[in-house]
Write an enzyme that holds these catalytic residues in place. Structure first.
Site, PDB file in Angstrom:
ATOM      1  N   ASN A 129       1.591 -12.889   2.399  1.00 56.12           N
ATOM      2  CA  ASN A 129       2.751 -12.834   3.690  1.00 56.12           C
ATOM      3  C   ASN A 129       1.597 -13.323   5.133  1.00 56.12           C
ATOM      4  OD1 ASN A 129       5.439 -12.282   3.315  1.00 56.12           O
ATOM      5  ND2 ASN A 129       4.615 -10.336   2.172  1.00 56.12           N
ATOM      6  N   ARG A 149      -2.925  11.416  13.319  1.00 55.33           N
ATOM      7  CA  ARG A 149      -1.713  10.436  13.266  1.00 55.33           C
ATOM      8  C   ARG A 149      -1.869   9.497  14.885  1.00 55.33           C
ATOM      9  NH1 ARG A 149       1.460   8.343   9.439  1.00 55.33           N
ATOM     10  NH2 ARG A 149       1.602  10.466   8.655  1.00 55.33           N
ATOM     11  N   HIS A 201      10.113  -6.465   3.384  1.00 56.62           N
ATOM     12  CA  HIS A 201      10.600  -5.215   2.925  1.00 56.62           C
ATOM     13  C   HIS A 201      11.083  -6.355   1.623  1.00 56.62           C
ATOM     14  CE1 HIS A 201      11.340  -1.549   1.129  1.00 56.62           C
ATOM     15  NE2 HIS A 201      12.497  -1.869   0.590  1.00 56.62           N
ATOM     16  N   GLY A 204      12.644   4.962  10.951  1.00 57.89           N
ATOM     17  CA  GLY A 204      13.509   5.652   9.915  1.00 57.89           C
ATOM     18  C   GLY A 204      12.475   4.900   9.330  1.00 57.89           C
TER      19      GLY A 204
HETATM   20  C1  GRF Z   1       5.146  -7.302   0.224  1.00 59.58           C
HETATM   21  O1  GRF Z   1       6.269  -7.468  -1.106  1.00 59.58           O
HETATM   22  C2  GRF Z   1       6.039  -6.704   1.536  1.00 59.58           C
HETATM   23  O2  GRF Z   1       7.537  -6.963   1.496  1.00 59.58           O
HETATM   24  C3  GRF Z   1       5.828  -5.301   0.890  1.00 59.58           C
HETATM   25  O3  GRF Z   1       4.918  -5.115   0.729  1.00 59.58           O
HETATM   26  C4  GRF Z   1       4.484  -6.531  -0.273  1.00 59.58           C
HETATM   27  C5  GRF Z   1       3.157  -7.066   0.864  1.00 59.58           C
HETATM   28  O4  GRF Z   1       2.598  -8.249   0.192  1.00 59.58           O
HETATM   29  N1  GRF Z   1       6.493  -4.678   2.214  1.00 59.58           N
HETATM   30  P1  GRF Z   1       1.597  -9.591   0.559  1.00 59.58           P
HETATM   31  O5  GRF Z   1      -0.373  -7.949   0.511  1.00 59.58           O
HETATM   32  O6  GRF Z   1       1.699  -9.889   1.955  1.00 59.58           O
HETATM   33  O7  GRF Z   1       1.328 -10.074  -0.456  1.00 59.58           O
END
Ligand code: GRF
Length: 207
Positions: A17, A68, A112, A146
């Site tokens: 991503n 944290r 997500h 959340g």
């Molecule tokens: C993706 O499926 C995203 O939706 C989730 O974690 C994964 C990350 O994949 N939050 P990448 O590292 O971007 O390939």
């Protein structure tokens, strides 16, 4: 190009991503640029992707911090130093504390791999298969306190095919993720997202 929105991307893993966002921002007409990539683990391929794209990257290892709150404060400091106006979580496997989420409220996105509010949390694709849903997908949302509960910006659906495995379903969803995240960032950069209560109004959206 100056005047573009400066985006910070937080990633822990393979970073596909992140790559989609880097690719989008390599186009001069795209209204955002990746100003900083932060990973929380040393061998995150996301760091190599940042290096290949010539984008500043930082490793912020939780081991170096007492708690944290200290980690989150260091993260905010890094992002502010780079003039970041939007933070994108892209497979960042660390829960951010309430102070961080409040500080970045309305400027913090996550992606997500399910049609939220279905299947929040870990292993969303496995949850979808276990429930026998016929359709799943991807969601970009603003982050609240959340787990995967914040206001939804964009969603895309994909079919769940007979015989799908977690991997085959994840791959089909990922294609949509790579389209959706740059589109959500573009809408944010163009000032077209407004949070109204629990919902997001997309200005100029004629649906
Ligand atoms: C993706 O499926 C995203 O939706 C989730 O974690 C994964 C990350 O994949 N939050 P990448 O590292 O971007 O390939």
């Amino acid at each position: 190009m100056s005047g573009r929105l400066r985006v910070g991307v937080l990633a822990s893993g393979r970073g596909t991503n992140l790559q989609a966002l880097l690719d989008a921002s390599s186009r001069p007409e795209y209204p955002a640029e990746i100003a900083l990539v932060v990973a929380d683990r040393e061998r995150a391929p996301a760091l190599e992707r940042a290096a290949s794209a010539g984008v500043p990257a930082a490793l912020l290892d939780p081991k170096g911090f007492g708690d944290r709150a200290a980690y989150d404060a260091a993260l905010t400091a890094l992002l502010e130093q780079r003039g970041v106006g939007l933070v994108c979580l892209a497979g960042f496997m660390r829960i951010l504390g309430p102070a961080f989420v409040r500080a970045w409220w309305g400027r913090l996105l996550n992606i997500h791999p399910s049609l939220l509010p279905a299947f929040p949390g870990l292993n969303a694709q496995r949850q979808a298969l276990e429930h026998g849903v016929r359709v799943s997908g991807a969601t970009v949302h603003f982050v609240d306190e959340g787990v995967d509960t914040g206001p939804i910006v964009l969603q895309a659906a994909v079919p769940v095919e007979p015989g799908d495995t977690e991997e085959s379903l994840a791959a089909r969803i990922l294609v949509e993720e790579h389209r959706l995240y740059p589109e959500a960032v573009r809408l944010f950069a163009e000032g077209r997202l407004e949070i109204v209560g629990r919902r997001v109004l997309v200005k100029g959206d004629r649906r």
